[in-house]
Design a protein around this motif. Structure first.
Motif: not given
Ligand SMILES: *Cc1c(COP(=O)(O)O)cnc(C)c1O
Length: 226
Positions: A179-185, A207-221
């Motif tokens: 929420q804090q990140l969103t309020s700065f934006a 909370c308002g993300a327009t980009l999510v950065r997903v690593g391990s859930a796609i490519f594994g550990n």
């Protein structure tokens, strides 16, 4: 992970993004998936590419350059996001290769960044990283200094400043940090908010993300080293 598993994971993550968007009353078209391929080999990126994933995130500029320079020659649709801390002497390489630099986090980076933009004639979109958890081991401008910093950046780079990025502390409820990140934006009318990773991207969407950065859930550990 083989190509089929990566495909399955991508499918699942996209479904979960759709679901979270509908639950939290967001338009899923306004949420981009950044597939974080750091430490994973080029074959993992190729597997994702073959399943129509074109946006990738990398932490280290050297690794990004080695992995993506050949890929970009064949796939000009790739969009590369730099999501790791940037040493001043690497900023030129970041400007050359990235579509988005998500980790602008200190005043000392701004003049070298301007020089790199002038020299290359290229300007990636720029996000400001905020150290929302005020953690000494993490990069990002401290929240108490963020207003001054954002204003300085906007004065210098104008509309190239497109968003805010941050990483909440582990093992805490991330929602207040999101929420804090969103309020700065919102305060600066910046359209992009990059937050949420494998463990918490649905809450970030809430909370308002327009980009999510997903690593391990796609490519594994992640392997310890490439
Ligand atoms: C590694 C990394 C991610 C992805 O983390 P996962 O937990 O593997 O999804 C996201 N953002 C940043 C800045 C990272 O360094």
């Amino acid at each position: 992970m083989n190509s089929l598993e990566i495909q399955q994971n991508l499918y699942n993550i996209r479904q979960r993004i759709e679901k979270a968007a509908s639950v939290y009353d967001r338009n899923s078209k306004e949420i981009q998936l950044v597939a974080v391929s750091k430490f994973h080999p080029i074959t993992a990126v190729q597997a994702a590419l073959s399943h129509n994933q074109f946006i990738f995130g990398e932490n280290r500029i050297q690794e990004a350059k080695e992995k993506f320079t050949p890929l970009l020659e064949i796939n000009p649709d790739i969009r590369l996001h730099i999501i790791g801390p940037i040493q001043t002497n690497k900023i030129i390489d970041a400007v050359k290769i990235a579509n988005v630099i998500e980790t602008i986090d200190r005043v000392a980076l701004l003049d070298p960044l301007q020089k790199a933009i002038d020299k290359t004639g290229r300007c990636p979109k720029l996000f400001i990283q905020i150290n929302v958890g005020q953690e000494p081991q993490k990069a990002g401008i401290m929240p108490s200094e963020a207003n001054d910093f954002i204003e300085t950046c906007i004065k210098k780079f104008g509309k190239k400043i497109q968003g805010i990025m941050g990483i909440p502390p582990v093992e805490q409820n991330p929602t207040p940090y999101f929420q804090q990140l969103t309020s700065f934006a919102r305060q600066y009318h910046l359209p992009e908010i990059s937050m949420g990773m494998s463990a918490d991207f649905e809450q970030a969407i809430a909370c308002g993300a327009t980009l999510v950065r997903v690593g391990s859930a796609i490519f594994g550990n992640r392997p310890p080293k490439l």
